[in-house]
Write a protein that holds these residues in place. Structure first.
Motif, PDB file in Angstrom:
ATOM      1  N   ILE A 144      25.927 -28.823  39.051  1.00  0.00           N
ATOM      2  CA  ILE A 144      25.715 -27.619  38.301  1.00  0.00           C
ATOM      3  C   ILE A 144      26.452 -26.480  38.168  1.00  0.00           C
ATOM      4  CG2 ILE A 144      23.113 -28.396  38.289  1.00  0.00           C
ATOM      5  CD1 ILE A 144      22.614 -25.993  40.194  1.00  0.00           C
ATOM      6  N   VAL A 145      26.555 -25.773  37.362  1.00  0.00           N
ATOM      7  CA  VAL A 145      27.527 -24.620  37.505  1.00  0.00           C
ATOM      8  C   VAL A 145      26.883 -23.224  36.809  1.00  0.00           C
ATOM      9  CG1 VAL A 145      29.669 -23.837  36.220  1.00  0.00           C
ATOM     10  CG2 VAL A 145      29.481 -26.073  36.623  1.00  0.00           C
ATOM     11  N   GLU A 146      27.153 -22.187  37.398  1.00  0.00           N
ATOM     12  CA  GLU A 146      26.570 -20.856  37.013  1.00  0.00           C
ATOM     13  C   GLU A 146      25.315 -20.846  36.893  1.00  0.00           C
ATOM     14  OE1 GLU A 146      28.043 -19.356  33.569  1.00  0.00           O
ATOM     15  OE2 GLU A 146      30.348 -20.049  33.857  1.00  0.00           O
ATOM     16  N   PRO A 147      24.421 -21.036  38.181  1.00  0.00           N
ATOM     17  CA  PRO A 147      23.006 -21.023  38.171  1.00  0.00           C
ATOM     18  C   PRO A 147      22.770 -19.736  38.216  1.00  0.00           C
ATOM     19  CG  PRO A 147      23.864 -21.507  40.339  1.00  0.00           C
ATOM     20  CD  PRO A 147      25.054 -21.845  39.512  1.00  0.00           C
ATOM     21  N   LYS A 148      21.559 -19.081  37.278  1.00  0.00           N
ATOM     22  CA  LYS A 148      21.195 -17.815  37.173  1.00  0.00           C
ATOM     23  C   LYS A 148      19.740 -17.683  37.201  1.00  0.00           C
ATOM     24  CE  LYS A 148      25.221 -16.853  34.042  1.00  0.00           C
ATOM     25  NZ  LYS A 148      25.356 -16.117  32.710  1.00  0.00           N
TER      26      LYS A 148
END
Length: 502
Positions: A158-162
């Protein structure tokens, strides 16, 4: 000349038999194995028309994604009911994000990222309707905590968890559908926290874990909805889910084989089933929204013009006595419109839509438990107290009266009588009550400016007249040590307030 054909009976009979045999042989040839085919029958127009209305095998809709929660389902769920999964509070659980597309399906997603939003929501419709109030009450009881978090170190692909501070129950991330992706989620709220009456042993409310996936649109934002799926869960205190799973398993083992057939087997993982996307107007914390349920602005930020309309449910409301009484107590004869105005004026604007069909009588009939269940523990108690006119006693009450410029010379000529007391003129002085809660100079100045109808920015200094007529600069410590129900005359001169104790 006429021809006459004469035939005997035997000749006629043999001819009829021959013709009948020939007709039978023709029928046999038509329906013989070589001429008959079911595909030819189905190819007739009538069958083609009926068949076209049925979905073909190639047209069967296939969900493009599949989400698998790595937690066992409960064995105590009946057939044809939705699965139920038990989770431990704060424990990390893997959710596998799988590409389920058929070959050639959605080729525009190849080598592109998609965005998924995972959230924990209520399963019951009743709680979904009051989701905002329920979650605000939870936040009030557990400040600084979130309902849902992503365990970033354990997650893969996963990328850029916010996580948005205004959405405590949701988190988002990007992932490549062509690569392995797993997100580990932690649920921090437990099911019994939203049970109306907590006397021990009550059943907790079920939640749902829902995942909505979006593709990138022409604008560059991930707004094109692709797929949504969810599953039913219950969250227990640490290790509580394991004990509940064991209890359900032991109960099923005691049942007969015939009774076991009515229940689903327990699966090692939970597959999220397709559902509708979560609405856009989802829960947003009042820290970022305009509703002032729990984050009303501190008094020090109010301007002089805003003071009369703020905190009208408490004694520091500086309106006239008649309006003050009406704003504090809701009349049983109040109409729906009056009830809406009362809610707005008493800082319950986030519930105006919820009580849009309630009159004053309807609101006053609600019990404390009703309001706690509808609005959550914090706002429910506050609304109940406001309806019952239970105001909080202020820390300090000060009475002030403004001198008019024309009266100021007369007041300065006041002398002392033989007993040393001030001799007052015959004119009538009207005092205003100021209710202080912070006990600061800024709070007192702000409320005096409101009484005198002066902009707060035009007040430069405030003095208190001391012994022998000296002027003492007003400070927080001076306000803190003022006697309760002190009386002051206020004179204004070129942006300066002079307070004379009376």
């Amino acid at each position: 000349m006429a021809w006459v054909l004469k035939m005997d009976d035997a000749t006629i009979e043999s001819g009829l038999v021959h013709d009948f045999d020939a007709s039978l042989s023709g029928i046999g040839q038509e329906l013989g194995a070589g001429a008959y085919s079911m595909s030819d029958v189905l190819a007739l127009p009538i069958f083609k028309q009926e068949d076209s209305s049925l979905p073909s095998e190639n047209e069967t809709k296939n969900p493009p994604f599949q989400y698998v929660l790595c937690a066992a389902t409960s064995p105590a769920v009946k057939l044809h009911d939705e699965t139920l999964t038990y989770l431990n509070q704060g424990q990390s659980y893997e959710v596998r994000m799988l590409d389920n597309r058929k070959p050639g399906e959605l080729p525009e997603l190849n080598n592109k990222m998609v965005k998924s939003i995972v959230r924990v929501v209520f399963h019951d419709r009743r709680l979904q309707y009051t989701e905002h109030q329920q979650l605000e009450g939870w936040k009030w009881n557990r400040p600084g905590d979130r309902l849902l978090d992503i365990d970033i170190p354990m997650s893969v692909g996963i990328v850029e968890p916010k996580t948005n501070p205004s959405q405590l129950n949701a988190a988002e991330f990007l992932w490549d559908i062509n690569k392995r992706a797993s997100v580990f989620v932690q649920v921090h709220c437990i099911s019994t926290e939203f049970t109306p009456r907590k006397h021990g042993g009550e059943k907790g409310v079920p939640f749902r874990i829902q995942i909505d996936t979006f593709a990138q649109g022409d604008s560059g934002e991930y707004t094109e909805h692709l797929h949504s799926a969810s599953c039913q869960i219950k969250v227990f205190k640490p290790k509580g889910a394991d004990r509940k799973q064991k209890t359900d398993r032991e109960k099923m083992e005691k049942r007969t084989a015939q009774e076991k057939e009515k229940y689903q087997p327990s699966y090692d993982t939970t597959i999220l089933s397709e559902c509708s996307p979560w609405p856009d107007n989802a829960y947003v914390s009042t820290n970022q929204a305009a509703t002032p349920s729990f984050t009303s602005a501190p008094l020090s930020t109010y301007s002089a013009s805003s003071v009369p309309d703020s905190d009208s449910s408490s004694p520091n409301h500086q309106a006239d006595p008649a309006s003050h009484g009406n704003s504090e107590q809701l009349s049983p004869t109040a109409s729906i419109q009056d009830a809406q105005k009362w809610l707005l004026k008493n800082r319950f604007s986030s519930y105006t839509r919820l009580f849009s069909h309630f009159s004053g009588s309807d609101l006053l009939k609600l019990t404390r438990d009703d309001l706690v269940q509808i609005c959550g523990p914090a706002d429910g108690i506050r609304l109940f107290n406001a309806l019952k006119s239970r105001s909080v006693r202020p820390r300090l009450t000060v009475y002030v009266c403004q001198e008019s410029p024309s009266e100021s010379p007369l007041l300065e000529r006041r002398g002392n009588n033989e007993n040393g007391e001030h001799t007052n003129p015959s004119s009538l002085y009207v005092y205003h009550a100021l209710y202080l809660e912070e006990l600061t100079a800024a709070e007192l100045i702000r409320k005096m400016a409101c009484v005198c109808s002066l902009p707060l920015g035009k007040i430069n200094q405030v003095y208190r007249q001391g012994p022998t007529g000296i002027h003492i600069l007003l400070s927080d410590q001076m306000v803190y040590n003022l006697p309760d129900e002190s009386c002051f005359l206020i004179s204004t001169l070129k942006g300066q307030f002079i307070m004379t104790q009376h």
